[in-house]
Design an enzyme around this catalytic site. Structure first.
Site, PDB file in Angstrom:
ATOM      1  N   ARG A   1       6.681  -0.871  -3.782  1.00 22.46           N
ATOM      2  CA  ARG A   1       6.225  -1.483  -2.539  1.00 22.46           C
ATOM      3  C   ARG A   1       5.312  -2.685  -2.790  1.00 22.46           C
ATOM      4  NH1 ARG A   1       6.683   2.237   1.768  1.00 22.46           N
ATOM      5  NH2 ARG A   1       4.898   1.417   2.869  1.00 22.46           N
TER       6      ARG A   1
ATOM      7  N   HIS B   1      18.119 -36.780   2.859  1.00 19.89           N
ATOM      8  CA  HIS B   1      16.969 -37.058   3.724  1.00 19.89           C
ATOM      9  C   HIS B   1      15.654 -36.631   3.083  1.00 19.89           C
ATOM     10  CE1 HIS B   1      19.652 -38.261   6.912  1.00 19.89           C
ATOM     11  NE2 HIS B   1      20.349 -37.156   6.703  1.00 19.89           N
TER      12      HIS B   1
ATOM     13  N   GLU C   1      18.863 -18.197   0.116  1.00 18.09           N
ATOM     14  CA  GLU C   1      18.652 -16.897  -0.521  1.00 18.09           C
ATOM     15  C   GLU C   1      18.588 -17.047  -2.047  1.00 18.09           C
ATOM     16  OE1 GLU C   1      17.638 -14.146   0.352  1.00 18.09           O
ATOM     17  OE2 GLU C   1      18.329 -12.678  -1.094  1.00 18.09           O
TER      18      GLU C   1
ATOM     19  N   LYS D   1      15.364 -15.967  -4.276  1.00 18.37           N
ATOM     20  CA  LYS D   1      15.430 -15.016  -5.413  1.00 18.37           C
ATOM     21  C   LYS D   1      14.730 -15.600  -6.621  1.00 18.37           C
ATOM     22  CE  LYS D   1      16.111 -12.148  -3.807  1.00 18.37           C
ATOM     23  NZ  LYS D   1      16.224 -11.966  -2.448  1.00 18.37           N
TER      24      LYS D   1
ATOM     25  N   TRP E   1      -2.621  -2.962  -1.728  1.00 13.83           N
ATOM     26  CA  TRP E   1      -2.196  -4.368  -1.713  1.00 13.83           C
ATOM     27  C   TRP E   1      -3.246  -5.090  -0.889  1.00 13.83           C
ATOM     28  CZ3 TRP E   1      -0.645  -8.193   1.760  1.00 13.83           C
ATOM     29  CH2 TRP E   1       0.111  -9.248   1.223  1.00 13.83           C
TER      30      TRP E   1
ATOM     31  N   ASN F   1      -3.413   2.579   4.738  1.00 14.43           N
ATOM     32  CA  ASN F   1      -2.465   1.475   4.677  1.00 14.43           C
ATOM     33  C   ASN F   1      -2.510   0.811   6.042  1.00 14.43           C
ATOM     34  OD1 ASN F   1      -0.271  -0.184   4.480  1.00 14.43           O
ATOM     35  ND2 ASN F   1       1.253   1.440   4.277  1.00 14.43           N
ATOM     36  N   GLY F   2      -2.681  -0.517   6.084  1.00 17.29           N
ATOM     37  CA  GLY F   2      -2.723  -1.207   7.373  1.00 17.29           C
ATOM     38  C   GLY F   2      -3.973  -2.051   7.489  1.00 17.29           C
TER      39      GLY F   2
ATOM     40  N   CYS G   1       0.817  -1.205   0.000  1.00 18.30           N
ATOM     41  CA  CYS G   1       0.000   0.000   0.000  1.00 18.30           C
ATOM     42  C   CYS G   1       0.862   1.272   0.000  1.00 18.30           C
ATOM     43  CB  CYS G   1      -0.948   0.098   1.186  1.00 18.30           C
ATOM     44  SG  CYS G   1      -2.255  -1.103   1.178  1.00 18.30           S
TER      45      CYS G   1
ATOM     46  N   LYS H   1       7.190  -4.920  -1.094  1.00 17.30           N
ATOM     47  CA  LYS H   1       8.534  -4.581  -0.624  1.00 17.30           C
ATOM     48  C   LYS H   1       8.553  -4.358   0.883  1.00 17.30           C
ATOM     49  CE  LYS H   1      12.820  -3.438  -1.243  1.00 17.30           C
ATOM     50  NZ  LYS H   1      13.681  -4.618  -1.454  1.00 17.30           N
TER      51      LYS H   1
ATOM     52  N   GLU I   1      10.865 -15.879  -6.084  1.00 16.95           N
ATOM     53  CA  GLU I   1      10.221 -14.563  -5.971  1.00 16.95           C
ATOM     54  C   GLU I   1       9.941 -13.933  -7.329  1.00 16.95           C
ATOM     55  OE1 GLU I   1      11.562 -11.883  -2.217  1.00 16.95           O
ATOM     56  OE2 GLU I   1      13.185 -12.492  -3.530  1.00 16.95           O
TER      57      GLU I   1
HETATM   58  C1  G6P Z   1       9.289  -8.689   1.926  1.00 19.70           C
HETATM   59  C2  G6P Z   1      10.268  -8.331   0.820  1.00 19.70           C
HETATM   60  C3  G6P Z   1      11.577  -9.071   1.037  1.00 19.70           C
HETATM   61  C4  G6P Z   1      12.131  -8.774   2.418  1.00 19.70           C
HETATM   62  C5  G6P Z   1      11.101  -9.073   3.511  1.00 19.70           C
HETATM   63  C6  G6P Z   1      11.559  -8.521   4.859  1.00 19.70           C
HETATM   64  O1  G6P Z   1       8.916 -10.011   1.811  1.00 19.70           O
HETATM   65  O2  G6P Z   1       9.730  -8.664  -0.429  1.00 19.70           O
HETATM   66  O3  G6P Z   1      12.517  -8.674   0.065  1.00 19.70           O
HETATM   67  O4  G6P Z   1      13.278  -9.531   2.630  1.00 19.70           O
HETATM   68  O5  G6P Z   1       9.859  -8.445   3.209  1.00 19.70           O
HETATM   69  O6  G6P Z   1      11.586  -7.127   4.775  1.00 19.70           O
HETATM   70  P1  G6P Z   1      12.492  -6.169   5.618  1.00 19.70           P
HETATM   71  O7  G6P Z   1      12.213  -4.810   5.068  1.00 19.70           O
HETATM   72  O8  G6P Z   1      12.063  -6.316   7.045  1.00 19.70           O
HETATM   73  O9  G6P Z   1      13.907  -6.581   5.427  1.00 19.70           O
END
Ligand code: G6P
Length: 614
Positions: free
Chosen positions: A27, A510, A487, A491, A74, A100-101, A2, A609, A494
């Site tokens: 975002r 396992h 990670e 990536k 969102w 937002n919220g 949002c 984001k 995502e």
């Molecule tokens: C969302 C973002 C990720 C991020 C995560 C934690 O899922 O898409 O990229 O790692 O939030 O966010 P932060 O701002 O707390 O690192």
């Protein structure tokens, strides 16, 4: 998650709102809307889709007017559609509100309002809130400012809101709790309101960050006034914004993600510049110096974070245990806060967050604070809620990260945590000074080594072309490379929507080994160091089952090159620093696969984001 933009001033609101919403697109959102007021006419446009879709439905006549609000939504309550999009109107059509919220007690308020004749058109909690404010205003016969304050004192949950009154073209009212909101104070008393500073930066450098439970009135005659929900007057604290416009633009790259991947040599260097003295091996961090006793006496470190930041936390676990010999637990903030965790006053909680706004991480901090722990924040966004709610901390200096998939924030987080672990180890006397000097020299070389790793781009792109149609992928690593396997997998899933899993390499037998066949790409971090031979054995296990091996290896490696289908070389560094370099090819790979599959790399579907809801 949002985005909010508001404007009250001498220019036209519409272009400012649209440009601001575009700046907030990163975002993550699924619908957009604006409300603009001119000469008592309130124009409302909203739709499912992107800001460009919104632009297409706004008629020319509605593009003038010096007061307006804009929103990217969102979805939380109700599917993404035109009706659920913000702004929402009060029953009498006089108030327009963006939010937002999440209003947690919206259902009971809605029932109460319905029983008094209110009719709702959307499924959102936001529409309930604007009706509630209308109800309070008419029942108590108070100003909008006062009605917002009173209504919010009855509300549970999180909010950042801006409200506009059709009958008052001179005012906007804003408020926040647990969701960010910043007010820009421009020339000639122009006001800009937004979820972060990016929509404001080109108009003014003077900003006020609202604190939780504060309500702000922006008035053409009275100026800016702030009160708390409990009705205490506050003096607005205007501070100077350090953000630069170039930092939030693409600078010639096709996407923010690609730009941010390539910024890493600089962002890593910025994250240690001025904090380490390589000649004499000292770490200079005020978060250590000012709280030496806390670090000296800590019995345990608990790291709380989400997403990529949680992966950085896993690397930090190894670092703190290796260097400082402190037991570490790394927790998903969302799990931690809903357990009944055992927290002692001599625990140190490290909260890691790029945005500094993640709702679960914030709640985990509050819980640990109540139990008496010392809280240290590692945030990227200066002035963010988390950075303001911790006892101490260190910023990561990665600069604004716009791509939803985190890249430079991860390497900056690991860089900061690396120095923190070294500095704490010095305080506790668990590391020899000659080792500190050696490791600092290695850290100092990392930005150039990342530059070298980025040169693998074309080779990685060729590999991406081979595996872009895979349906699954496995990422393996051991020790310091295990978090990088997680990670790398994150990536890929995502931004390219390929199912991918990260595993400790030895754990493969396992379960995941059952998935391996000639269709399955297996990405392995097989750099020379502590577990090299063990990883080579794991690679052989994959090859014996006809899996495809793509290995990230130390430059010059021969053994793995003979076994693997493809290798990607990275420069040699100490085991403890490998994560910062080995993650680079995985970022590039995910990027290229996503582009080849036609995905939107900066704004992947369903993701946000800054996750400001729990
Ligand atoms: C969302 C973002 C990720 C991020 C995560 C934690 O899922 O898409 O990229 O790692 O939030 O966010 P932060 O701002 O707390 O690192």
């Amino acid at each position: 998650m949002c985005g909010i933009v508001g404007y009250l001033g001498n220019g036209d609101a519409y272009p400012i709102l649209i440009k601001g919403l575009k700046r907030l697109e990163y975002r993550g959102y699924d619908s957009a809307g604006v409300a603009i007021l001119e000469n008592g006419d309130l124009s409302l446009f909203k739709c499912k889709g992107k800001v460009v879709d919104l632009e297409n439905i706004v008629d020319e006549d509605s593009k003038t007017g010096g007061i307006g609000i804009g929103h990217t939504r969102w979805a939380t309550h109700g599917v993404p559609n035109d009706v659920n999009a913000h702004p929402h109107l009060s029953g009498d059509g006089k108030l327009a509100l963006i939010h937002n919220g999440i209003i947690e007690n919206y259902a009971s308020i809605k029932e109460e309002l319905k029983s008094r004749g209110h009719i709702f058109h959307s499924e959102t909690d936001t529409e309930v809130l604007v009706h509630f404010i209308e109800d309070v205003r008419s029942k108590l016969n108070v100003s909008l400012f006062e009605a917002v304050r009173i209504a919010l004192s009855e509300v549970h949950g999180a909010y950042a809101i801006v409200v506009l009154d059709r009958e008052n073209p001179n005012q906007l009212v804003a408020a926040k709790k647990s969701s960010p909101l910043v007010i820009g104070v421009g020339k000639n008393d122009d006001y800009y309101i937004a979820s972060d500073a990016s929509p404001i930066i080109e108009y003014t450098k003077n900003v006020v960050y609202l604190d939780d439970e504060e309500v702000a009135l922006m008035d053409r005659k009275e100026g800016l006034k702030i009160v708390t929900i409990q009705n205490q007057a506050k003096t607005p604290y205007i501070q100077a914004l350090e953000l630069k416009l170039e930092a939030i633009e693409k600078g010639g790259y096709d996407s923010f993600m690609l730009k941010e991947i390539h910024e890493q040599p600089r962002s890593i260097r910025d994250s240690f510049r001025g904090r380490i003295n390589i000649q004499n091996g000292f770490v200079k961090m005020s978060g250590i110096d000012d709280y030496r006793d806390k670090w000296l006496n800590a019995k345990r470190i608990i790291i709380v974070a989400c997403g990529t930041s949680w992966h950085a936390g896993l690397v930090a676990e190894y670092l703190f245990e290796d260097f400082a010999r402190i037991p570490v637990e790394v927790e998903y903030a969302s799990e931690f806060r809903y357990r009944n965790p055992v927290i002692f006053p001599d625990d140190i909680v490290i909260a890691i967050s790029q945005s500094g706004e993640t709702a679960d991480t914030l709640a985990a901090i509050e819980l640990a604070k109540q139990k008496g722990a010392f809280i240290f924040g590692v945030c990227n966004v200066v002035g963010s809620t988390i950075s303001r709610s911790t006892h101490s901390g260190a910023y990561t200096h990665a600069g604004p990260e716009i791509g939803v998939a985190s890249t430079k924030a991860f390497t900056a987080q690991v860089t900061v945590l690396y120095q923190l672990a070294l500095g704490v180890a010095q305080v506790r006397g668990t590391i020899e000074q000659k080792d500190v000097i050696k490791l600092m020299a290695e850290l100092n070389a990392v930005p150039d080594q990342v530059e070298v790793a980025l040169k693998s781009n074309d080779h990685v792109k060729e590999i991406a072309a081979i595996y872009k149609d895979s349906r699954n992928a496995l990422y393996l690593g051991r020790g310091y490379s295990f978090p990088v396997a997680l990670e790398g997998a994150l990536k890929l899933k995502e931004i390219s929507y390929i199912h991918a899993e990260g595993y400790p390499a030895a754990e493969m037998k396992h379960g995941p080994i059952a998935l391996i066949d000639e269709e399955m790409p297996v990405f392995v971090i097989a750099t020379q160091g502590q577990s090299y031979e063990k990883v080579v054995s794991n690679i052989q296990e994959v090859k014996a089952r006809k899996g495809k091996i793509i290995a990230v290896v130390t430059a010059g490696d021969k053994t793995v090159s003979e076994l693997a289908d493809h290798t990607i070389e990275i420069p040699k560094t100490d085991d403890t620093l490998v994560p910062i370099i080995s993650v680079i090819p995985f970022q590039l790979l995910a990027y290229h696969v996503a582009v080849m599959r036609g995905c939107n790399v900066d704004q992947p579907r369903n993701l946000a984001k800054s996750v400001t809801v729990e």
